[in-house]
Scaffold this active site. Structure first.
Site, mmCIF file in Angstrom:
data_model
loop_
_atom_site.group_PDB
_atom_site.id
_atom_site.type_symbol
_atom_site.label_atom_id
_atom_site.label_comp_id
_atom_site.label_asym_id
_atom_site.label_seq_id
_atom_site.Cartn_x
_atom_site.Cartn_y
_atom_site.Cartn_z
ATOM 1 N N HIS A 152 -1.090 0.135 -9.643
ATOM 2 C CA HIS A 152 -1.787 -0.785 -8.728
ATOM 3 C C HIS A 152 -2.308 -2.028 -9.477
ATOM 4 O O HIS A 152 -3.514 -2.284 -9.541
ATOM 5 C CB HIS A 152 -2.946 -0.061 -8.018
ATOM 6 C CG HIS A 152 -3.373 -0.743 -6.752
ATOM 7 N ND1 HIS A 152 -3.913 -0.063 -5.693
ATOM 8 C CD2 HIS A 152 -3.356 -2.047 -6.388
ATOM 9 C CE1 HIS A 152 -4.218 -0.919 -4.714
ATOM 10 N NE2 HIS A 152 -3.893 -2.140 -5.119
ATOM 11 N N GLU A 168 -4.424 7.529 -4.940
ATOM 12 C CA GLU A 168 -4.679 6.842 -6.219
ATOM 13 C C GLU A 168 -6.008 7.309 -6.786
ATOM 14 O O GLU A 168 -6.950 7.511 -6.010
ATOM 15 C CB GLU A 168 -4.700 5.328 -6.005
ATOM 16 C CG GLU A 168 -3.331 4.784 -5.616
ATOM 17 C CD GLU A 168 -3.305 3.264 -5.439
ATOM 18 O OE1 GLU A 168 -4.333 2.608 -5.668
ATOM 19 O OE2 GLU A 168 -2.258 2.747 -5.064
ATOM 20 N N ARG A 195 0.825 -1.196 0.000
ATOM 21 C CA ARG A 195 0.000 0.000 0.000
ATOM 22 C C ARG A 195 0.861 1.248 0.000
ATOM 23 O O ARG A 195 1.914 1.285 0.662
ATOM 24 C CB ARG A 195 -0.875 0.070 1.270
ATOM 25 C CG ARG A 195 -2.199 -0.675 1.170
ATOM 26 C CD ARG A 195 -3.113 -0.067 0.101
ATOM 27 N NE ARG A 195 -4.319 -0.851 -0.087
ATOM 28 C CZ ARG A 195 -4.427 -1.927 -0.859
ATOM 29 N NH1 ARG A 195 -3.387 -2.367 -1.546
ATOM 30 N NH2 ARG A 195 -5.577 -2.561 -0.991
HETATM 31 N N1 LIG Z 1 -0.885 -4.406 -4.988
HETATM 32 C C1 LIG Z 1 -1.965 -5.123 -4.906
HETATM 33 O O1 LIG Z 1 -2.741 -5.172 -5.854
HETATM 34 C C2 LIG Z 1 -2.250 -5.915 -3.698
HETATM 35 C C3 LIG Z 1 -1.900 -5.431 -2.470
HETATM 36 N N2 LIG Z 1 -2.179 -6.137 -1.340
HETATM 37 C C4 LIG Z 1 -1.760 -5.560 -0.060
HETATM 38 O O2 LIG Z 1 -0.977 -6.505 0.630
HETATM 39 C C5 LIG Z 1 -1.314 -6.459 1.988
HETATM 40 C C6 LIG Z 1 -0.949 -7.763 2.661
HETATM 41 O O3 LIG Z 1 -1.824 -8.783 2.231
HETATM 42 P P1 LIG Z 1 -1.785 -10.208 2.955
HETATM 43 O O4 LIG Z 1 -0.412 -10.748 2.941
HETATM 44 O O5 LIG Z 1 -2.843 -11.011 2.327
HETATM 45 O O6 LIG Z 1 -2.200 -9.803 4.417
HETATM 46 P P2 LIG Z 1 -1.933 -10.643 5.726
HETATM 47 O O7 LIG Z 1 -2.822 -10.085 6.746
HETATM 48 O O8 LIG Z 1 -1.982 -12.106 5.428
HETATM 49 O O9 LIG Z 1 -0.417 -10.285 6.099
HETATM 50 C C7 LIG Z 1 -0.021 -9.051 6.590
HETATM 51 C C8 LIG Z 1 1.142 -9.291 7.540
HETATM 52 O O10 LIG Z 1 1.642 -8.033 7.965
HETATM 53 C C9 LIG Z 1 2.024 -8.171 9.319
HETATM 54 N N3 LIG Z 1 2.096 -6.867 9.963
HETATM 55 C C10 LIG Z 1 1.080 -6.097 10.420
HETATM 56 N N4 LIG Z 1 1.554 -4.969 10.964
HETATM 57 C C11 LIG Z 1 2.913 -5.029 10.864
HETATM 58 C C12 LIG Z 1 3.947 -4.160 11.239
HETATM 59 N N5 LIG Z 1 3.698 -2.999 11.857
HETATM 60 N N6 LIG Z 1 5.217 -4.524 10.978
HETATM 61 C C13 LIG Z 1 5.492 -5.695 10.355
HETATM 62 N N7 LIG Z 1 4.530 -6.570 9.990
HETATM 63 C C14 LIG Z 1 3.256 -6.235 10.230
HETATM 64 C C15 LIG Z 1 0.967 -9.063 9.896
HETATM 65 O O11 LIG Z 1 1.418 -9.685 11.074
HETATM 66 C C16 LIG Z 1 0.736 -10.058 8.784
HETATM 67 O O12 LIG Z 1 1.530 -11.214 8.939
HETATM 68 C C17 LIG Z 1 -2.810 -6.135 1.987
HETATM 69 O O13 LIG Z 1 -3.219 -5.539 3.182
HETATM 70 C C18 LIG Z 1 -2.945 -5.207 0.822
HETATM 71 O O14 LIG Z 1 -2.836 -3.897 1.283
HETATM 72 C C19 LIG Z 1 -2.794 -7.360 -1.400
HETATM 73 C C20 LIG Z 1 -3.173 -7.876 -2.605
HETATM 74 C C21 LIG Z 1 -2.944 -7.194 -3.852
HETATM 75 O O1 LIG Z 2 -6.477 -6.829 -2.798
HETATM 76 C C1 LIG Z 2 -5.828 -5.811 -2.553
HETATM 77 O O2 LIG Z 2 -5.520 -5.447 -1.419
HETATM 78 C C2 LIG Z 2 -5.395 -4.964 -3.643
HETATM 79 O O3 LIG Z 2 -4.624 -4.064 -3.400
HETATM 80 C C3 LIG Z 2 -5.960 -5.129 -4.962
HETATM 81 O O4 LIG Z 2 -6.593 -3.906 -5.219
HETATM 82 P P1 LIG Z 2 -7.602 -3.747 -6.427
HETATM 83 O O5 LIG Z 2 -8.732 -4.694 -6.164
HETATM 84 O O6 LIG Z 2 -6.861 -4.115 -7.667
HETATM 85 O O7 LIG Z 2 -8.040 -2.330 -6.399
#
Ligand SMILES: NC(=O)C1=CN([C@@H]2O[C@H](COP(=O)(O)OP(=O)(O)OC[C@H]3O[C@@H](n4cnc5c(N)ncnc54)[C@H](O)[C@@H]3O)[C@@H](O)[C@H]2O)C=CC1
Ligand SMILES: O=C(O)C(=O)COP(=O)(O)O
Length: 536
Positions: A278, A259, A230
């Site tokens: 993104h 964004e 993010r």
């Molecule tokens: N670019 C994109 O299109 C996408 C972006 N994302 C982003 O990726 C993020 C992570 O997704 P997941 O891995 O599925 O989430 P998740 O909840 O499985 O993993 C997040 C991890 O971050 C850790 N965490 C929380 N606060 C922390 C801190 N202060 N310092 C270090 N670690 C910390 C948590 O303990 C957890 O293990 C989502 O929240 C989303 O914002 C996810 C999917 C697609």
């Molecule tokens: O799943 C997430 O957290 C993502 O960042 C994906 O975002 P989007 O659905 O492509 O706008």
């Protein structure tokens, strides 16, 4: 039901909702008044990261049951406000994990080998072979900040390509990190100091916002930054400056604090910062997964079933739901009856389970009992916000379980009390989902909880039941069923009547005028309440 979709989702999700008979309206890129207007009569709202679901939006959405996030991150949704409004928020945490991990890997290679820059030069007719001397990932150390679902998939992929792994995540076990072949750093600084590349995979929260600024970037001296999590986690001007000044070798950024990104964002101006708009979750497989998952969750909420990935409501294992479901309604009914029989301020609600049901995960049932207790007193209450309402009002909630259940297979008892008084109502389910109230305040009864009921306490002397029956009859109120219970002959008795319609105030007063009647309450299980029996 009407489902409003305000960010583009895969057609499979829309078709799934339509096939189930729901009315789906798509309105992409709307905001402000237009969004407030569109959401007014929506029962479900499906979004991605493009829609800000604010308190104002939730306020405008009078009929909203659920916000489904077709993806993972929910930083664009005000979950606190949703809870206040009794709206479920659910995401789709599995469907795009691999897509996000693959994009991260692609971005790491792209920045290490300057692929976008070389591509652009070549497209412009320049054979700039000697300008690009890349870095191998093999043998380098990858610092993973946030070792959750995406972070772990990245660890597996880049670990298998020869990178050493160090991770910072205060909420992950040593054991899990070890299984992934990652060393767990004690703090963020240690992770940055060891790493040649860092990749961010935490959610955006108040804790992670601006977690990586100028000082932190300095610790990565000469390294690369990848952020496909993010915007807002890394300080953008500080990152742009560090790459520009060659303190960092490069950065690959998929996400931005604002964004769509502002054309003046400094990151867009630095040669060695590569960017994508993104795109982490943008593969057809991922989009199909998250769209159908969001649709399924919206439909589960409409059916009143537990929502698997609810972030602000009790969720439940799907396989347990058929066993628990009959008790969800029963607990709500017992709560409604108990509070309408209680003529005082509620300070504590006890929900106790006995018999087979006590084996199950019962958070949702307890939340439904609370919903029953609060519904006669509150404007908009459901299993999502009922526990919150209890907390805000300082009402203690006590849940207890016991394996033995007298003569019944399972019993649910809801007791409302304060320091002086208490009323408890106990129910069971007979075979074939046939709910019964089997005890009211210690009196054994066998009452069908339905529609309008009258509960009277009277002296156990001849003629009282006849008197109540004829008073109701004189006012044209038909009795559908009745049950009389007493503790000892000539003591106090309690009788329960199912009525075809609500008794008027006048009927209740006429009954109460008789000195043999100790009290009488009208219980409505339709949501409306006799003002005399509720006390807020
Ligand atoms: N670019 C994109 O299109 C996408 C972006 N994302 C982003 O990726 C993020 C992570 O997704 P997941 O891995 O599925 O989430 P998740 O909840 O499985 O993993 C997040 C991890 O971050 C850790 N965490 C929380 N606060 C922390 C801190 N202060 N310092 C270090 N670690 C910390 C948590 O303990 C957890 O293990 C989502 O929240 C989303 O914002 C996810 C999917 C697609
Ligand atoms: O799943 C997430 O957290 C993502 O960042 C994906 O975002 P989007 O659905 O492509 O706008």
């Amino acid at each position: 039901m009407k489902v409003l979709v305000t960010d583009p989702i895969a057609d499979a999700g829309i078709q799934r909702l339509r096939a189930a008979g729901h009315d789906v309206e798509t309105a992409y890129d709307i905001e402000g008044e237009e969004l407030l207007d569109a959401v007014k009569d929506a029962n479900g709202l499906i979004v991605r990261s493009g829609t800000e679901v604010t308190d104002e939006v939730l306020d405008a959405a009078d009929d909203l049951v659920i916000v489904g996030r077709a993806g993972i991150g929910v930083d664009n949704i005000d979950i606190e406000a949703a809870t206040e409004h009794g709206v479920i928020v659910a995401n789709a945490p599995e469907g795009n994990v691999r897509a996000a991990a693959e994009h991260t890997v692609a971005m790491a290679f792209a920045t290490a080998r300057s692929i976008p820059q070389a591509h652009e030069r070549l497209q412009n007719g320049e054979w700039a072979k000697s300008d690009f001397l890349g870095t191998e990932l093999n043998g380098k150390t990858l610092g993973i900040v946030g070792l959750g679902r995406v972070g772990q998939e990245v660890a597996k992929r880049l670990g298998s390509l020869g990178m050493n792994l160090v991770a910072f995540d205060p909420y992950i076990s040593e054991e899990r990190a070890e299984q992934l072949g990652a060393e767990l750093a004690d703090d963020l600084d240690a992770c940055l100091e060891e790493a040649d590349f860092i990749t961010i995979h935490t959610p955006l929260t108040p804790e992670t916002e601006n977690m990586i600024g100028e000082e932190e970037l300095a610790k990565l001296d000469g390294g690369y930054v990848v952020n496909c999590a993010r915007g807002g986690i890394i300080d953008e001007p500080a990152l742009a400056e560090a790459v520009e000044n060659d303190q960092l070798a490069g950065a690959a950024i998929d996400v931005f604090a604002e964004e769509p990104v502002d054309p003046d964002n400094p990151l867009l101006d630095v040669e060695d910062v590569i960017v994508t708009p993104h795109l982490g979750a943008s593969t057809s497989a991922a989009q199909e997964n998250v769209a159908t998952s969001a649709a399924d969750q919206v439909m589960a909420a409409f059916r009143g079933e537990p929502v698997m990935n609810a972030l602000n409501a009790p969720s439940m294992d799907e396989s347990a739901f058929p066993r628990v479901r009959p008790y969800i309604d029963l607990a709500e009914t017992a709560g409604k009856i108990a509070v309408q029989l209680f003529d005082d301020r509620v300070e504590e609600v006890d929900v106790s389970y006995a018999g087979d049901i006590a084996e199950e995960d019962l958070d949702l049932v307890t939340a439904s009992a609370l919903k029953g207790v609060f519904e006669p007193l509150e404007w908009q209450v459901n299993a999502v916000n009922a526990p919150r309402i209890a907390e805000e009002r300082g009402i203690d909630v006590v849940e207890s379980k016991s394996r033995s259940s007298e003569d019944f297979q399972s019993l649910v008892t809801v007791t409302v009390k304060n320091g002086d008084e208490e009323v408890s109502v106990c129910g069971t389910q007979f075979a074939g989902e046939d709910p019964r109230i089997v005890r009211i305040d210690g009196y054994r009864v066998d009452a069908i909880p339905h529609g309008h009921m009258l509960v009277a306490r009277n002296e156990d002397v001849p003629g009282v039941i006849g008197f109540i029956g004829s008073t109701l009859g004189d006012h044209d109120v038909n009795i559908a069923a009745m049950f009389n219970a007493r503790e000892t002959i000539g003591g106090e008795a309690l009788s329960v009547y199912n009525l075809d319609e609500a008794p008027s105030e006048e009927v209740l007063e006429s009954i109460l005028e008789d000195e043999r009647i100790i009290n009488v309450s009208h219980i409505s299980l339709n949501g409306t309440v006799d003002a005399d029996t509720s006390d807020d």
